[in-house]
Scaffold this motif. Structure first.
Motif, PDB file in Angstrom:
ATOM      1  N   THR A   1       7.071   4.225 -12.236  1.00 30.60           N
ATOM      2  CA  THR A   1       8.121   3.601 -11.877  1.00 30.60           C
ATOM      3  C   THR A   1       7.186   2.133 -11.899  1.00 30.60           C
ATOM      4  O   THR A   1       6.223   1.822 -11.091  1.00 30.60           O
ATOM      5  CB  THR A   1       8.497   4.029 -10.421  1.00 30.60           C
ATOM      6  OG1 THR A   1       9.267   5.040 -10.815  1.00 30.60           O
ATOM      7  CG2 THR A   1       9.432   3.042 -10.315  1.00 30.60           C
ATOM      8  N   LYS A   2       7.948   1.330 -12.344  1.00 33.41           N
ATOM      9  CA  LYS A   2       7.448  -0.347 -12.466  1.00 33.41           C
ATOM     10  C   LYS A   2       8.143  -1.131 -11.118  1.00 33.41           C
ATOM     11  O   LYS A   2       9.403  -0.964 -11.240  1.00 33.41           O
ATOM     12  CB  LYS A   2       7.578  -1.103 -13.974  1.00 33.41           C
ATOM     13  CG  LYS A   2       6.944  -0.346 -14.776  1.00 33.41           C
ATOM     14  CD  LYS A   2       7.214  -1.028 -16.198  1.00 33.41           C
ATOM     15  CE  LYS A   2       6.392  -0.337 -17.542  1.00 33.41           C
ATOM     16  NZ  LYS A   2       7.020  -1.157 -18.619  1.00 33.41           N
TER      17      LYS A   2
ATOM     18  N   ASN B   1       0.924  -1.226   0.145  1.00 33.39           N
ATOM     19  CA  ASN B   1      -0.020   0.082  -0.081  1.00 33.39           C
ATOM     20  C   ASN B   1       0.929   1.303  -0.187  1.00 33.39           C
ATOM     21  O   ASN B   1       0.669   2.254  -0.558  1.00 33.39           O
ATOM     22  CB  ASN B   1      -0.789   0.103   1.323  1.00 33.39           C
ATOM     23  CG  ASN B   1      -2.203  -0.944   1.001  1.00 33.39           C
ATOM     24  OD1 ASN B   1      -2.376  -1.259  -0.012  1.00 33.39           O
ATOM     25  ND2 ASN B   1      -2.681  -1.448   2.267  1.00 33.39           N
ATOM     26  N   LYS B   2       1.856   1.322   0.878  1.00 36.07           N
ATOM     27  CA  LYS B   2       2.730   2.312   0.856  1.00 36.07           C
ATOM     28  C   LYS B   2       3.411   2.734  -0.541  1.00 36.07           C
ATOM     29  O   LYS B   2       3.429   3.865  -0.987  1.00 36.07           O
ATOM     30  CB  LYS B   2       3.950   1.934   2.026  1.00 36.07           C
ATOM     31  CG  LYS B   2       4.995   3.330   2.209  1.00 36.07           C
ATOM     32  CD  LYS B   2       5.868   3.060   3.324  1.00 36.07           C
ATOM     33  CE  LYS B   2       5.233   2.848   4.694  1.00 36.07           C
ATOM     34  NZ  LYS B   2       6.292   2.468   5.884  1.00 36.07           N
ATOM     35  N   LEU B   3       3.953   1.680  -0.873  1.00 38.09           N
ATOM     36  CA  LEU B   3       4.538   1.535  -2.355  1.00 38.09           C
ATOM     37  C   LEU B   3       3.575   2.143  -3.570  1.00 38.09           C
ATOM     38  O   LEU B   3       3.942   3.026  -4.372  1.00 38.09           O
ATOM     39  CB  LEU B   3       5.170   0.314  -2.867  1.00 38.09           C
ATOM     40  CG  LEU B   3       6.501  -0.271  -2.110  1.00 38.09           C
ATOM     41  CD1 LEU B   3       6.848  -1.427  -2.501  1.00 38.09           C
ATOM     42  CD2 LEU B   3       7.551   0.515  -2.173  1.00 38.09           C
ATOM     43  N   GLN B   4       2.422   1.688  -3.428  1.00 42.33           N
ATOM     44  CA  GLN B   4       1.559   2.436  -4.477  1.00 42.33           C
ATOM     45  C   GLN B   4       1.124   3.591  -4.007  1.00 42.33           C
ATOM     46  O   GLN B   4       0.789   4.204  -5.193  1.00 42.33           O
ATOM     47  CB  GLN B   4       0.135   1.289  -4.291  1.00 42.33           C
ATOM     48  CG  GLN B   4       0.122  -0.140  -4.909  1.00 42.33           C
ATOM     49  CD  GLN B   4      -0.760  -0.870  -4.828  1.00 42.33           C
ATOM     50  OE1 GLN B   4      -1.471  -0.919  -3.673  1.00 42.33           O
ATOM     51  NE2 GLN B   4      -1.412  -1.684  -5.961  1.00 42.33           N
ATOM     52  N   LYS B   5       1.061   4.183  -3.050  1.00 40.12           N
ATOM     53  CA  LYS B   5       0.688   5.489  -2.679  1.00 40.12           C
ATOM     54  C   LYS B   5       1.763   6.477  -3.179  1.00 40.12           C
ATOM     55  O   LYS B   5       1.838   7.743  -3.315  1.00 40.12           O
ATOM     56  CB  LYS B   5       0.637   5.741  -1.195  1.00 40.12           C
ATOM     57  CG  LYS B   5      -0.770   5.246  -0.731  1.00 40.12           C
ATOM     58  CD  LYS B   5      -0.858   5.409   0.787  1.00 40.12           C
ATOM     59  CE  LYS B   5      -2.111   4.917   1.357  1.00 40.12           C
ATOM     60  NZ  LYS B   5      -2.354   5.037   2.770  1.00 40.12           N
TER      61      LYS B   5
ATOM     62  N   ASN C   1       3.435   5.876  -5.901  1.00 40.34           N
ATOM     63  CA  ASN C   1       3.395   6.034  -7.410  1.00 40.34           C
ATOM     64  C   ASN C   1       4.214   4.436  -7.971  1.00 40.34           C
ATOM     65  O   ASN C   1       4.224   4.606  -9.377  1.00 40.34           O
ATOM     66  CB  ASN C   1       4.274   7.163  -8.208  1.00 40.34           C
ATOM     67  CG  ASN C   1       3.406   8.344  -7.662  1.00 40.34           C
ATOM     68  OD1 ASN C   1       2.284   8.566  -7.474  1.00 40.34           O
ATOM     69  ND2 ASN C   1       4.247   9.421  -7.508  1.00 40.34           N
ATOM     70  N   MET C   2       4.256   3.575  -7.004  1.00 43.81           N
ATOM     71  CA  MET C   2       4.933   2.502  -7.743  1.00 43.81           C
ATOM     72  C   MET C   2       3.740   1.553  -8.681  1.00 43.81           C
ATOM     73  O   MET C   2       2.532   1.390  -7.944  1.00 43.81           O
ATOM     74  CB  MET C   2       5.389   1.364  -6.534  1.00 43.81           C
ATOM     75  CG  MET C   2       5.931   0.018  -6.997  1.00 43.81           C
ATOM     76  SD  MET C   2       7.658   0.289  -7.680  1.00 43.81           S
ATOM     77  CE  MET C   2       8.717   0.502  -6.252  1.00 43.81           C
TER      78      MET C   2
END
Length: 291
Positions: free
Chosen positions: A60-61, A13-17, A19-20
Motif C-alpha cells: 500500500t503506497k 512509524n505506526k504506518l510503516q509498521k 505496511n504503508m
C-alpha cells in the motif's frame, strides 16, 4: 480516557509498521500529515486495511492514499457546483408556484392551513434574531415593515438551508401543487420525487461539510424508474446518487449536465491504470469504466 496524541514521527512509524510504503519520502509524508491530518487521512487508507488491527495490504503506497483523498476533494467540488444549481432552481420553483397559488398570503410558509403544524411550530427556531441580522435583505425588510413577523416567501426562502426548503416542500398540504413542481422535473410520482430530493440533500450535505464522499451510502435506497435506471446492488451507491444529480441538472441545463458528467468521467479516467484506486472507484463508488 482515550489514547494520547501522537507526534508526526510516531504516526509515520505506526504506518510503516502497518505496511504503508512511504514512496513520497519521509519529509513529504510529514508535510502532508501536518496539512491534512492523521485522523482525516485515516479514512482514505481504511479501504486498504486487511484486519481489525488496521494492518494494510502489502505494498500500500502513501501516494495512493493521498491520491484517493484528492479524488474525493475534487469530486466534491464538481458535485457541489451542480448541487448549488439544483438548490437554487428548486427554491425558485417552490417560491414561484406556491406564492402565486396563495397570492393573498406572502408568508404562506407559516400558515398551518397550508403547511404542517410541525413545520410552522418549529419555524421560529429557524427565523430567529440571528437569521434576521445575518441576512441583509431580511433585516432591511423588518426595518421598513416593523409589524411583520416574517418577510415574504420570495425573500425568506432564499436564505433558508436546502434542508429546510425540502422539509417545507414535504410539509405542504396541497399535493397538486407538489405534483406541479415535480412535473417540472419530468417526475409524475411524488414518492419518487421525494426520494430523489432526499438523495440530493444527502450528497449535498456531505459535499458542503467536507465529509467522506467516496465511501458514502445513501440511507434511503434510490428508487429505480424508467427515468433513472438503478441496478439492484447499487441502490445506496454514490454512482446512483450521481445519476439522480445529473438527471435533475439536465432538466435545468443540458449543457451543465454534459459539463458535469464530462468532468466526473475525466476525473475517474485519471485512475484507469491505477489498480488500487480503480478498484475503489468501481466497488465503493459503483462507477463502471466500461460504460
Amino acid at each position: 480516557m482515550g489514547k494520547k496524541a501522537t507526534t508526526i514521527k510516531e504516526q509515520i512509524n505506526k504506518l510503516q509498521k502497518r505496511n504503508m510504503v512511504m514512496d513520497l519520502g519521509i519529509e513529504k509524508a510529514k508535510e502532508i500529515l501536518l496539512d491534512i491530518g492523521y485522523y482525516r487521512l485515516g479514512f482514505y487508507w481504511h479501504p486498504f486495511e486487511v484486519d481489525k488491527d488496521h494492518n494494510l495490504k502489502q505494498g500500500t503506497k502513501f501516494s495512493d492514499v493521498v491520491k484517493l483523498y484528492y479524488l474525493d476533494v475534487d469530486l466534491k467540488h464538481i458535485l457541489l457546483k451542480a448541487l448549488n444549481r439544483i438548490e437554487i432552481n428548486f427554491k425558485t420553483q417552490l417560491i414561484y408556484y406556491v406564492s402565486n397559488y396563495y397570492d393573498k398570503n406572502p408568508t404562506w410558509f407559516a400558515d398551518k392551513k397550508i403547511v404542517s403544524y410541525k413545520y410552522v411550530n418549529g419555524f421560529p427556531s429557524i427565523y430567529n434574531e440571528k437569521f434576521v441580522q445575518n441576512n441583509k435583505p431580511i433585516k432591511k425588510h423588518h426595518s421598513k415593515h416593523k409589524n411583520d413577523i416574517y418577510a415574504p416567501a420570495w425573500k425568506t426562502l432564499e436564505y433558508l438551508t436546502f434542508g429546510s426548503v425540502i422539509k417545507l416542500f414535504l410539509s405542504l398540504h396541497n399535493k397538486e401543487l407538489k405534483k406541479t413542481i415535480a412535473n417540472n422535473y419530468g417526475i409524475k410520482s411524488l414518492s419518487v420525487f421525494e426520494n430523489y430530493l432526499s438523495t440530493i440533500l444527502f450528497v449535498r450535505n456531505i459535499c458542503a461539510h467536507s465529509d467522506l464522499l467516496f465511501d458514502s451510502y445513501t440511507p434511503l435506497g434510490i428508487k429505480s424508474t424508467p427515468l433513472i435506471n438503478v441496478e439492484k446492488n447499487k441502490k445506496h451507491s454514490l454512482s446512483s446518487s450521481i445519476k439522480v444529480i445529473c438527471y435533475f441538472l439536465e432538466k435545468i441545463s443540458v449543457n451543465r449536465c454534459k459539463e458535469t458528467t464530462s468532468k466526473i468521467d475525466s476525473l475517474f479516467a485519471n485512475f484507469k491504470n491505477n489498480d488500487s484506486i480503480k478498484d475503489i472507484i468501481e466497488n465503493k463508488i459503483g462507477y463502471n469504466f466500461d460504460s
